[in-house]
Design a protein around this motif. Structure first.
Motif, PDB file in Angstrom:
ATOM      1  N   LEU A  87      47.131   8.465 -41.910  1.00 65.52           N
ATOM      2  CA  LEU A  87      46.027   7.640 -41.948  1.00 65.52           C
ATOM      3  C   LEU A  87      45.616   7.468 -40.469  1.00 65.52           C
ATOM      4  O   LEU A  87      45.875   6.264 -40.014  1.00 65.52           O
ATOM      5  CB  LEU A  87      46.122   6.434 -42.702  1.00 65.52           C
ATOM      6  N   PRO A  88      44.816   8.212 -39.687  1.00 66.12           N
ATOM      7  CA  PRO A  88      44.807   7.997 -38.708  1.00 66.12           C
ATOM      8  C   PRO A  88      43.835   7.073 -38.048  1.00 66.12           C
ATOM      9  O   PRO A  88      43.743   6.185 -37.242  1.00 66.12           O
ATOM     10  CB  PRO A  88      43.912   9.536 -37.916  1.00 66.12           C
ATOM     11  N   ARG A  89      42.777   6.529 -39.043  1.00 69.02           N
ATOM     12  CA  ARG A  89      41.914   5.150 -38.916  1.00 69.02           C
ATOM     13  C   ARG A  89      43.058   4.158 -38.819  1.00 69.02           C
ATOM     14  O   ARG A  89      42.644   3.215 -38.077  1.00 69.02           O
ATOM     15  CB  ARG A  89      40.956   5.176 -40.103  1.00 69.02           C
ATOM     16  N   LEU A  90      43.984   3.995 -39.791  1.00 69.28           N
ATOM     17  CA  LEU A  90      44.567   2.822 -39.530  1.00 69.28           C
ATOM     18  C   LEU A  90      45.486   2.796 -38.289  1.00 69.28           C
ATOM     19  O   LEU A  90      45.695   1.742 -37.667  1.00 69.28           O
ATOM     20  CB  LEU A  90      45.660   2.931 -40.879  1.00 69.28           C
ATOM     21  N   GLY A  91      45.972   4.085 -37.736  1.00 68.57           N
ATOM     22  CA  GLY A  91      46.282   4.089 -36.391  1.00 68.57           C
ATOM     23  C   GLY A  91      45.418   3.693 -35.381  1.00 68.57           C
ATOM     24  O   GLY A  91      45.971   2.660 -34.438  1.00 68.57           O
ATOM     25  N   ALA A  92      44.327   3.946 -35.476  1.00 66.34           N
ATOM     26  CA  ALA A  92      43.318   3.452 -34.472  1.00 66.34           C
ATOM     27  C   ALA A  92      43.245   1.952 -34.769  1.00 66.34           C
ATOM     28  O   ALA A  92      42.953   1.094 -33.789  1.00 66.34           O
ATOM     29  CB  ALA A  92      42.075   4.212 -34.784  1.00 66.34           C
ATOM     30  N   LEU A  93      43.275   1.465 -35.936  1.00 67.46           N
ATOM     31  CA  LEU A  93      43.121  -0.047 -35.976  1.00 67.46           C
ATOM     32  C   LEU A  93      44.085  -0.823 -35.471  1.00 67.46           C
ATOM     33  O   LEU A  93      44.014  -2.089 -34.993  1.00 67.46           O
ATOM     34  CB  LEU A  93      42.626  -0.570 -37.420  1.00 67.46           C
ATOM     35  N   LEU A  94      45.474  -0.207 -35.604  1.00 64.64           N
ATOM     36  CA  LEU A  94      46.740  -0.899 -35.026  1.00 64.64           C
ATOM     37  C   LEU A  94      46.499  -1.066 -33.532  1.00 64.64           C
ATOM     38  O   LEU A  94      46.462  -1.818 -32.931  1.00 64.64           O
ATOM     39  CB  LEU A  94      47.726  -0.175 -35.135  1.00 64.64           C
ATOM     40  N   THR A  95      45.850   0.024 -32.844  1.00 64.72           N
ATOM     41  CA  THR A  95      45.314   0.035 -31.587  1.00 64.72           C
ATOM     42  C   THR A  95      44.691  -1.146 -30.963  1.00 64.72           C
ATOM     43  O   THR A  95      44.455  -1.839 -30.193  1.00 64.72           O
ATOM     44  CB  THR A  95      44.873   1.265 -31.128  1.00 64.72           C
ATOM     45  N   PHE A  96      43.429  -1.312 -32.032  1.00 66.20           N
ATOM     46  CA  PHE A  96      42.514  -2.371 -31.901  1.00 66.20           C
ATOM     47  C   PHE A  96      43.264  -3.603 -31.776  1.00 66.20           C
ATOM     48  O   PHE A  96      43.127  -4.768 -31.342  1.00 66.20           O
ATOM     49  CB  PHE A  96      41.515  -2.447 -32.778  1.00 66.20           C
ATOM     50  N   ALA A  97      44.029  -3.930 -32.656  1.00 65.56           N
ATOM     51  CA  ALA A  97      45.018  -5.328 -32.958  1.00 65.56           C
ATOM     52  C   ALA A  97      45.811  -5.478 -31.693  1.00 65.56           C
ATOM     53  O   ALA A  97      45.912  -6.918 -31.155  1.00 65.56           O
ATOM     54  CB  ALA A  97      45.831  -5.004 -34.192  1.00 65.56           C
ATOM     55  N   THR A  98      46.331  -4.562 -30.966  1.00 63.56           N
ATOM     56  CA  THR A  98      47.013  -4.736 -29.710  1.00 63.56           C
ATOM     57  C   THR A  98      45.946  -5.211 -28.620  1.00 63.56           C
ATOM     58  O   THR A  98      46.426  -5.948 -27.704  1.00 63.56           O
ATOM     59  CB  THR A  98      47.836  -3.398 -29.188  1.00 63.56           C
ATOM     60  N   GLN A  99      44.812  -4.589 -28.745  1.00 66.07           N
ATOM     61  CA  GLN A  99      43.871  -5.184 -27.656  1.00 66.07           C
ATOM     62  C   GLN A  99      43.172  -6.453 -28.010  1.00 66.07           C
ATOM     63  O   GLN A  99      43.169  -7.179 -26.941  1.00 66.07           O
ATOM     64  CB  GLN A  99      42.612  -4.001 -27.717  1.00 66.07           C
ATOM     65  N   VAL A 100      43.327  -7.065 -29.230  1.00 61.96           N
ATOM     66  CA  VAL A 100      43.181  -8.336 -29.564  1.00 61.96           C
ATOM     67  C   VAL A 100      44.137  -9.183 -28.820  1.00 61.96           C
ATOM     68  O   VAL A 100      43.780 -10.539 -28.297  1.00 61.96           O
ATOM     69  CB  VAL A 100      42.899  -8.543 -30.963  1.00 61.96           C
ATOM     70  N   ARG A 198      34.478 -19.062 -23.237  1.00 64.97           N
ATOM     71  CA  ARG A 198      33.373 -18.912 -24.331  1.00 64.97           C
ATOM     72  C   ARG A 198      33.891 -18.291 -25.501  1.00 64.97           C
ATOM     73  O   ARG A 198      34.969 -17.470 -25.606  1.00 64.97           O
ATOM     74  CB  ARG A 198      32.244 -18.011 -23.879  1.00 64.97           C
ATOM     75  N   PRO A 199      33.475 -18.940 -26.846  1.00 63.98           N
ATOM     76  CA  PRO A 199      33.829 -17.958 -27.871  1.00 63.98           C
ATOM     77  C   PRO A 199      33.652 -16.613 -27.783  1.00 63.98           C
ATOM     78  O   PRO A 199      32.494 -16.098 -27.363  1.00 63.98           O
ATOM     79  CB  PRO A 199      32.745 -18.839 -29.152  1.00 63.98           C
ATOM     80  N   ARG A 200      34.317 -15.619 -28.633  1.00 66.16           N
ATOM     81  CA  ARG A 200      34.302 -14.132 -28.424  1.00 66.16           C
ATOM     82  C   ARG A 200      34.075 -13.753 -29.942  1.00 66.16           C
ATOM     83  O   ARG A 200      34.508 -14.174 -30.879  1.00 66.16           O
ATOM     84  CB  ARG A 200      35.429 -13.740 -27.835  1.00 66.16           C
ATOM     85  N   LEU A 201      33.129 -12.808 -30.281  1.00 67.36           N
ATOM     86  CA  LEU A 201      32.656 -12.196 -31.412  1.00 67.36           C
ATOM     87  C   LEU A 201      33.427 -10.836 -31.531  1.00 67.36           C
ATOM     88  O   LEU A 201      32.904  -9.997 -30.804  1.00 67.36           O
ATOM     89  CB  LEU A 201      31.195 -12.128 -31.476  1.00 67.36           C
ATOM     90  N   LEU A 202      34.679 -10.580 -32.015  1.00 65.78           N
ATOM     91  CA  LEU A 202      35.311  -9.251 -32.023  1.00 65.78           C
ATOM     92  C   LEU A 202      34.600  -8.379 -33.137  1.00 65.78           C
ATOM     93  O   LEU A 202      34.073  -8.758 -34.216  1.00 65.78           O
ATOM     94  CB  LEU A 202      36.747  -9.753 -32.598  1.00 65.78           C
ATOM     95  N   GLN A 203      34.425  -7.272 -32.612  1.00 63.56           N
ATOM     96  CA  GLN A 203      34.242  -6.193 -33.076  1.00 63.56           C
ATOM     97  C   GLN A 203      35.425  -5.259 -33.553  1.00 63.56           C
ATOM     98  O   GLN A 203      35.656  -4.421 -32.585  1.00 63.56           O
ATOM     99  CB  GLN A 203      33.351  -5.351 -32.268  1.00 63.56           C
ATOM    100  N   PHE A 204      36.126  -5.671 -34.724  1.00 65.04           N
ATOM    101  CA  PHE A 204      37.429  -5.063 -34.972  1.00 65.04           C
ATOM    102  C   PHE A 204      37.236  -3.681 -35.539  1.00 65.04           C
ATOM    103  O   PHE A 204      38.083  -2.983 -35.403  1.00 65.04           O
ATOM    104  CB  PHE A 204      38.087  -5.950 -35.887  1.00 65.04           C
ATOM    105  N   GLU A 205      36.086  -3.372 -36.208  1.00 66.35           N
ATOM    106  CA  GLU A 205      35.824  -1.887 -36.919  1.00 66.35           C
ATOM    107  C   GLU A 205      34.707  -1.442 -36.393  1.00 66.35           C
ATOM    108  O   GLU A 205      33.673  -1.554 -37.324  1.00 66.35           O
ATOM    109  CB  GLU A 205      36.039  -2.085 -38.362  1.00 66.35           C
ATOM    110  N   PRO A 206      34.431  -1.132 -35.259  1.00 66.29           N
ATOM    111  CA  PRO A 206      33.128  -0.306 -34.671  1.00 66.29           C
ATOM    112  C   PRO A 206      32.908   0.806 -35.395  1.00 66.29           C
ATOM    113  O   PRO A 206      33.815   1.685 -35.925  1.00 66.29           O
ATOM    114  CB  PRO A 206      33.617  -0.216 -33.013  1.00 66.29           C
ATOM    115  N   ALA A 207      31.349   1.116 -35.425  1.00 65.36           N
ATOM    116  CA  ALA A 207      31.006   2.093 -36.349  1.00 65.36           C
ATOM    117  C   ALA A 207      31.565   3.693 -35.909  1.00 65.36           C
ATOM    118  O   ALA A 207      31.574   4.382 -36.549  1.00 65.36           O
ATOM    119  CB  ALA A 207      29.506   2.207 -36.335  1.00 65.36           C
TER     120      ALA A 207
END
Length: 212
Positions: A87-100, A198-207
């Motif tokens: 599931l490469p998409r999930l792998g990419a989302l895990l990368t996003f989680a580390t960036q958060v 300032r408050p941040r609006l996260l884009q956790f799943e970009p298009a």
């Protein structure tokens, strides 16, 4: 895997063979300084991944300790590798989680030593409010805060006495209310105005992420 308050989930220096998912409860990440003093550098909430900074090390960089009753699930690296292959998409989302996580660290470093005590507390309370809201445990801007003044001091670089004094000022200014472990934000705009971040609006799943 259930843990009671003050139970150690993994100790600094333990061999690393995976990471953890926090299913329920609060968990702290701490390190021991050269002086022998313990420093809490992160509070984990349900849904967080625990111990991921140690993925690049043979031994754990921090100690994970249950603050409240907690349930964690261990994820071996081998299983993570199979998931990322399938599931490469999930792998990419895990990368996003580390960036958060990296973004949160940037915010903490930006205010350490440069913001007042009240500003530091405002940032911490807003961070907890923002992270707890999506998991449905904030009601009428109120949430449980199971942190001692010493823990809050570690997270903000303040003494426990200073934490107590500034939390009292926030109550006296009618910005927050406190009853036992429960904190209610009475004036969210005022608290945001106090925060140096300032408050941040996260884009956790970009298009642009792949669907598969």
């Amino acid at each position: 895997m259930s843990r009671q308050p003050r139970d150690i989930i993994r100790s600094e220096g333990d061999r690393v063979s995976g990471f953890y998912l926090l299913v329920r409860g609060w968990v702290s990440s701490s390190i021991v300084l050269g002086s022998g003093a313990r420093l809490i550098n992160k509070v984990h909430l349900p849904g967080d991944m625990l111990g991921t900074p140690s993925m690049v090390l043979p031994r754990a960089a921090d100690t994970l300790t249950a603050i409240t009753e907690a349930v964690v699930a261990f994820v071996p690296f081998e299983r993570l590798g199979r998931i990322c292959t399938r599931l490469p998409r999930l792998g990419a989302l895990l990368t996003f989680a580390t960036q958060v996580e990296r973004l949160a660290l940037m915010d903490v470093l930006a205010v350490t030593g440069r913001a007042s005590a009240k500003e530091q507390l405002a940032r911490l309370l807003l961070d907890l409010h923002a992270r707890l809201t999506p998991i449905g445990v904030v009601e009428d801007d109120a949430f449980d805060l199971p942190l001692t003044q010493e823990m809050i001091g570690d997270l903000t670089g303040l003494s426990a006495v200073h934490v107590n004094r500034k939390m009292r000022e926030l109550r006296e200014d009618w910005v927050i209310a406190r009853e036992g472990r429960k904190v209610r934000i009475l004036d969210l705009p005022a608290l945001r105005a106090l925060s140096p971040i300032r408050p941040r609006l996260l884009q956790f799943e970009p298009a642009w992420l792949p669907f598969l």
